[in-house]
Enzyme design. Sequence first.
Site, mmCIF file in Angstrom:
data_model
loop_
_atom_site.group_PDB
_atom_site.id
_atom_site.type_symbol
_atom_site.label_atom_id
_atom_site.label_comp_id
_atom_site.label_asym_id
_atom_site.label_seq_id
_atom_site.Cartn_x
_atom_site.Cartn_y
_atom_site.Cartn_z
ATOM 1 N N GLY A 14 0.781 -1.233 0.000
ATOM 2 C CA GLY A 14 0.000 0.000 0.000
ATOM 3 C C GLY A 14 0.813 1.283 0.000
ATOM 4 O O GLY A 14 0.310 2.328 0.400
ATOM 5 N N HIS A 113 1.262 0.847 -13.156
ATOM 6 C CA HIS A 113 2.008 -0.343 -13.553
ATOM 7 C C HIS A 113 3.508 -0.037 -13.534
ATOM 8 O O HIS A 113 3.928 1.006 -14.036
ATOM 9 C CB HIS A 113 1.567 -0.785 -14.963
ATOM 10 N N ASP A 145 -8.719 -1.083 -19.258
ATOM 11 C CA ASP A 145 -9.689 -1.630 -20.212
ATOM 12 C C ASP A 145 -9.695 -3.155 -20.083
ATOM 13 O O ASP A 145 -9.160 -3.687 -19.106
ATOM 14 C CB ASP A 145 -9.395 -1.132 -21.640
ATOM 15 N N ASP A 149 -3.052 -4.476 -18.690
ATOM 16 C CA ASP A 149 -2.117 -3.340 -18.779
ATOM 17 C C ASP A 149 -2.104 -2.700 -20.176
ATOM 18 O O ASP A 149 -1.040 -2.289 -20.661
ATOM 19 C CB ASP A 149 -0.692 -3.782 -18.374
HETATM 20 C C1 GAR Z 1 3.636 -1.246 -7.353
HETATM 21 O O1 GAR Z 1 4.978 -1.234 -7.771
HETATM 22 C C2 GAR Z 1 2.707 -1.315 -8.547
HETATM 23 O O2 GAR Z 1 3.195 -0.652 -9.658
HETATM 24 C C3 GAR Z 1 2.644 -2.803 -8.771
HETATM 25 O O3 GAR Z 1 2.586 -3.355 -7.486
HETATM 26 C C4 GAR Z 1 3.309 -2.528 -6.577
HETATM 27 C C5 GAR Z 1 2.422 -2.249 -5.386
HETATM 28 O O4 GAR Z 1 3.111 -1.558 -4.399
HETATM 29 N N1 GAR Z 1 1.494 -3.145 -9.556
HETATM 30 C C6 GAR Z 1 1.481 -4.106 -10.463
HETATM 31 O O5 GAR Z 1 2.446 -4.812 -10.701
HETATM 32 C C7 GAR Z 1 0.158 -4.270 -11.186
HETATM 33 N N2 GAR Z 1 0.315 -5.103 -12.354
HETATM 34 P P1 GAR Z 1 2.355 -0.895 -3.173
HETATM 35 O O6 GAR Z 1 1.409 -1.951 -2.600
HETATM 36 O O7 GAR Z 1 3.454 -0.558 -2.210
HETATM 37 O O8 GAR Z 1 1.620 0.304 -3.685
#
Ligand code: GAR
Length: 207
Positions: A14, A113, A145, A149
């Site tokens: 998060g 992403h 969409d 991604d």
């Molecule tokens: C982030 O780096 C985000 O870009 C990635 O998960 C991480 C979550 O971090 N999302 C993906 O890979 C979606 N395909 P967080 O929980 O610390 O925000």
Amino acid sequence: MSKIKLAVLGSGTGSNFVSIAEAIEKGELDAEITIVISDVEDALILERAAKFGINAKYISGAPFKTKIEGDAEDKYIEEIIKSGADYIVLAGFMRIIKPKLLKAFKNRILNIHPSLLPAFPGVHSWEQALEYGAKFAGCTVHFVDEGTDTGPIILQKAVPILDDDTAKSLHARIQVQEHIAFPEAIRLIAEDKLKFLTERRIIIKYE
Ligand code: GAR
């Protein structure tokens, strides 16, 4: 213009949620987070949301592992609508959003992403970039969409890939930019600064 209301969905630590909540607290982003939902019962994002005094809820995605569909999808839609949110923010939400939820929030679901899309969609994108031998990586904020991604890009931030990078050091460098990019993209929406030139091409309106 009235303040935009966000439902944040996340599966992990998060940190992106925190960057948005802090931007709101500092008065840098005129928005309100109405609910935080996780598909992972003990995800840190729920604990962090509660610390901000935000309604935080675990909703199982079962019986599926990688998508939100069926009864789970109905529950997500119900809770998000009940919270009064008009946008959904995917902050590290590791499931595919299916047509019913997409339709209920058409062009109102945002994702962050950890790559410069369309390069390296899917999971562990920073590892993919490193293994591929790319010289730059980064992050992308885009509308969601039906594809994985693939939605229209709002903004991107690039970072260099250094010779001594590990997956961990590269992801950390990308995350610094994510925490700038996500609140910035939401602010553009809140201030009605985005314009679709085509179905895919979004530009920022500067008066
Ligand atoms: C982030 O780096 C985000 O870009 C990635 O998960 C991480 C979550 O971090 N999302 C993906 O890979 C979606 N395909 P967080 O929980 O610390 O925000």
